[in-house]
Every structure is written in C-alpha cells, then in structure tokens.
Enzyme design. Sequence first.
Site, short mmCIF file in Angstrom:
data_model
loop_
_atom_site.label_atom_id
_atom_site.label_comp_id
_atom_site.label_asym_id
_atom_site.label_seq_id
_atom_site.Cartn_x
_atom_site.Cartn_y
_atom_site.Cartn_z
N GLU A 46 9.32 15.24 16.51
CA GLU A 46 9.76 15.11 15.12
C GLU A 46 9.03 16.14 14.26
O GLU A 46 7.80 16.15 14.21
CB GLU A 46 9.47 13.70 14.61
CG GLU A 46 10.05 13.45 13.24
CD GLU A 46 9.88 12.02 12.77
OE1 GLU A 46 8.81 11.43 13.00
OE2 GLU A 46 10.82 11.48 12.15
N GLU A 77 9.72 0.66 11.00
CA GLU A 77 10.78 1.65 10.85
C GLU A 77 10.10 3.00 11.00
O GLU A 77 9.38 3.43 10.10
CB GLU A 77 11.45 1.46 9.48
CG GLU A 77 12.83 2.02 9.42
CD GLU A 77 12.84 3.39 8.82
OE1 GLU A 77 12.70 4.36 9.60
OE2 GLU A 77 12.96 3.50 7.60
N LYS A 117 0.85 -1.19 0.00
CA LYS A 117 0.00 0.00 0.00
C LYS A 117 0.89 1.24 0.00
O LYS A 117 1.53 1.57 0.98
CB LYS A 117 -0.92 0.05 1.22
CG LYS A 117 -2.07 1.01 0.94
CD LYS A 117 -2.63 1.75 2.11
CE LYS A 117 -1.81 2.76 2.79
NZ LYS A 117 -1.63 4.03 2.06
N CYS A 135 13.42 10.09 8.10
CA CYS A 135 13.18 9.70 9.50
C CYS A 135 14.43 9.78 10.35
O CYS A 135 14.36 10.06 11.54
CB CYS A 135 12.55 8.31 9.55
SG CYS A 135 13.33 7.18 8.40
P1 ADP Z 1 3.31 10.31 7.71
O1 ADP Z 1 2.79 11.07 8.88
O2 ADP Z 1 4.77 10.45 7.50
O3 ADP Z 1 2.50 10.46 6.47
P2 ADP Z 1 2.03 7.86 8.33
O4 ADP Z 1 2.48 6.92 9.38
O5 ADP Z 1 0.75 8.59 8.54
O6 ADP Z 1 3.24 8.81 8.13
O7 ADP Z 1 1.94 7.16 6.92
C1 ADP Z 1 2.80 6.14 6.47
C2 ADP Z 1 1.98 5.09 5.78
O8 ADP Z 1 1.08 4.51 6.73
C3 ADP Z 1 1.10 5.61 4.65
O9 ADP Z 1 1.07 4.64 3.61
C4 ADP Z 1 -0.26 5.73 5.30
O10 ADP Z 1 -1.33 5.64 4.40
C5 ADP Z 1 -0.24 4.53 6.22
N1 ADP Z 1 -1.18 4.62 7.36
C6 ADP Z 1 -1.64 5.72 7.99
N2 ADP Z 1 -2.49 5.39 8.98
C7 ADP Z 1 -2.59 4.04 8.98
C8 ADP Z 1 -3.29 3.07 9.77
N3 ADP Z 1 -4.08 3.44 10.77
N4 ADP Z 1 -3.11 1.77 9.49
C9 ADP Z 1 -2.29 1.37 8.50
N5 ADP Z 1 -1.61 2.23 7.72
C10 ADP Z 1 -1.75 3.54 7.95
#
Ligand code: ADP
Length: 499
Positions: free
Chosen positions: A402, A267, A192, A301
């Site tokens: 961060e 990570e 995804k 990161c």
């Molecule tokens: P950032 O804040 O850097 O965008 P995220 O952790 O929100 O980092 O996003 C990293 C990835 O995790 C993206 O592919 C996002 O769609 C996905 N993501 C965000 N929320 C969820 C969740 N609750 N469960 C699984 N994947 C998620």
Amino acid sequence: MAMPQTIEAYRHPFTTGTEVKRMLINGEWVRAASGKTFESRNPATGDLLAMVAEGDKEDIDRAVAAARRAFEGSWSKFKPFERQALLLKIAEIVEKNYDELSMLDTVDMGAPVARTRGTKQRVLGMLRWYAGMATSIHGETIENSLPGEIFSYTLKEPIGVVGAIIPWNGPLGACIWKIGPALATGCTVVLKPAEEAPLTPLRLGELLMDAGVPPGVVNIVPGYGETAGAALAEHPGVDKVAFTGSHLTGQSIVRASAFNLKRVSLELGGKSPDIVFADADLDTAVPGAGMAVFANSGQICSAGTRLFVERKVYDEFVGRVADFGKSLKVGNGLDPDTQIGPLVSEQQYERVTGYLSTGRQEGARPVTGGAALTEGVYAKGYFVPPTVFADVNDNMRIAQEEIFGPVISAIPFTDVEEVITRGNATSFGLGSGVWTRDVSKAHRLAKGLRAGSVWINCYQAMDPAVPFGGYKMSGYGRESGIQQMEEYLNVKAVWIKTA
Ligand code: ADP
C-alpha cells in the site's frame, strides 16, 4: 464562511498559532495532565496552525473513567427518541458549520475544499441515518424446542465504552463514522484523533457540546498513537475499540485488546484491484479509474491502485488515464480550483516518494508524474502529482504494498478467470472495481473478487445504509449499515419459564 480572498492571507478562526487547543474530557476543555503539547501544521505551506494538548495514558484514564460514569449514569436513561433527537440536532449544527469544518479539514490535512465541501451531503446523511437507527434497535422473540412452557427472546444492549481511534485522511467523516453509531446505540466514546489532523475533531467536539451531548458521553483526547492510542487500545475499562488505520497498527491493537478481550472492529489498508475490460465505456472508465486513485491524493484505504487493463486496450487506456492525471490541478487545498492537494505529512511524503524510486528501480515506467513537485508554490508543501506506472508486473513492490499516494500501477491482463486470480493475489481485500458493459462478466467478477466492496462501472460509492469493510488483512467488522450497529451492541438471551 466566505472563501478567503487570498490563500496566503487566510487563517482559519479555529487555528490560533501558539495558543493551546485543549482536549475534551467529561464535558470540559482541559490541558494534558503532563502539560505537553504538539504542533499541528498545514501540509500545503508548513504553517503552524495550532498547538494541541498531547494526551497520554493519564488523560486516557480520565477520559475512560468519564465515559464509564456517563454510560452507567444519566446517558443510560436516554430513550431512543432522545438519542435520535440529539443526533438530529448534531446534524443541524454540523450543517450550519459545515464550511468551517470542511476548511479545517483542508488546512489540517491538505484535501482540497472542492473535496472536503463535496462530502457535505454524505456526512449529514450519515448523521441522519444514525438518528434513524437510534429508534430501530430491537431484539427478537425466538421459538425454542424445549419441553414445557419456556419463552425466549433477545435484548440488544449498548456494548459500553468505545475507544475510537481514527486516521487523518478524512477527519470529519471519520469522527462521525464512530461517534454516530455510538450515540445511536447508547454507547459512550473516547475518541483519539490522528496526530496529523486533530483540529476538526476538536472543533466538532465544541459543536457536540453546543448540541447538548451530556458530559462524558463523547470525550476527545488528541495525542500520539504509541502513547494515547496504545493506552486506549489496552485499557481494561474500554469495551470495544473501533479502529481505522494501517494494518500494522491494527495488529498491535488486536494484541493490546487481548488483555480484557474487548471487542475490536478494524478498517485497515488495501491494495485494491480496479479492472478495466476492453468492452467498457472507456470515456467513463478513464476518469473513474483515475479518481479511484488520485482522489484525496491517493490517501484512501480502498483506492483502486492496481489498475488491471485488458491487454488489447492497455496502451490506449493507460495513456488516457495518464493524460487525465496530468490534467488535474495540484495545489493548495484552499484554492477552489485545486483538485489534488498535498500529502498529509513529511512522513507520508517520504514514503510515497520512496515508492516512486522503488517503482523505477523495479523497471516500471512512469507515463506521467513519477517525482515530487518541489518548485515555486510547491516548495513548502508535500506535493506529489498524479502518477501512472506502466509495465508493472504482479510481483513488484508497487503492485503489492500500500503506497497511500496518487500512484497507479497499471498491469495488463487477458481473460476473466486470470484477472480474478491475479486480482485476489494480495493479502488485502477492501475495495475492487470492474468496468465492463457485459453483465455476465460483471457478475462473475462480483462473485469472484475477495473484497468487502465491489464497484461496477463506478468506484468508491458509499452510503450509510450499505456496509463497508474488509476481507483478509483489510480487517474485520463493518462500518455503515445495520452490520455496523451490531458492532456496538451486545445480544442478551432471556429465558422465562411461564408454567
Ligand atoms: P497511518 O499510517 O495511516 O497514519 P496509523 O495506523 O499509524 O495509520 O494511524 C491511524 C491511527 O492509529 C492514528 O490515530 C494513530 O495515532 C493511531 N495509532 C498508531 N499507532 C498506534 C498504536 N500502537 N496503538 C493505538 N493506536 C495507534
């Protein structure tokens, strides 16, 4: 692909405006079951790049089912040599199409072409290293102490269906970092992409099909985190989630994974200390410490965002890093001279500019930068210039949280033990840097810092053979290295009574 003559005139061939980019399930390009789509826009200009099929639970179900069938079917018959050949073929095709892929990263998430092209050898090196790993998987024979004649050995087996959830800050590299080890070990993948940058992963999906990846072995389902991402994280048919992203999302993934106790590697974020001693080669340390944060507009990161500088050179060094930051060209990533592109999205822009205000309110002093660029060519994008805050203390939010933007928090220190303690005084532990000519100091810091990587007189060095990952809330599990391969493998003990 040739560079565009003018940036304004440039349209990437894979960006189609309102035509819908489909998702890859079981080797076919399909629409979302719901029919929904979302926009992908260029963060430098606000231009619509493409409409993208918006996957959710139903699409994830289909993709996981396809990945399961492939895992149990013909893919399981692929010999190590065949998986190796496939990875080498992918490397060849990615190499041929690298310019296109790197420009797609640039238009979709903003990083300058100088950077997205600059990662070519690293990305190809990863693919070729994983190809090598495909023929290097082995169990052990283990001498046991049981009475009689009983022989024991281990088998290493692919863990199964891997849910790969990736961020937007380096889409191509992030895809390879998850798909590479999966193919090397014989796993299958449902990937995804981040909603902010789905286009390179989709184009890579086309190239994977061209390379001959069998249907269902790699599936790519774009969509939002809370829907598609969450469905993948909790899916009972997924054996492992490989996640890169924020620590808050990491926590929800761990909670979601509890349902079937799937394996998880995380990570996550960081607030890495970068420590400059007065005895360092400051001419190297200035750009080194600067790019440890400004590279990719700080959207890395392991960026060395807490810049600890020995007090006797603090004013001089901070001034020089600020001048270095000021000298960097901020602009549209398609301009080959651009060194710092826009932030990826409005949300990220709000977050980073919010921290610029917080820093000032807390009493930190911006030596350079400190406010978004909003005029002229910057008007339509999310541009924040390199920023250096001086007079920062350890308790300020800009020293603890961060920011994920090009923002350095510069903090003075006096001696080795003190800076180890203060460097470790964060809930994260991903990267860390040390600049010194004193070898014993370097070793004391290497041992004392609680972080997954310690870079001495360099920053952000990476190699597919060397493990990368976090301590504390920066996550667990490792990417790269033999350690990453283990994350995609199960160990089975076999006992045979021979008498
Ligand atoms: P950032 O804040 O850097 O965008 P995220 O952790 O929100 O980092 O996003 C990293 C990835 O995790 C993206 O592919 C996002 O769609 C996905 N993501 C965000 N929320 C969820 C969740 N609750 N469960 C699984 N994947 C998620």
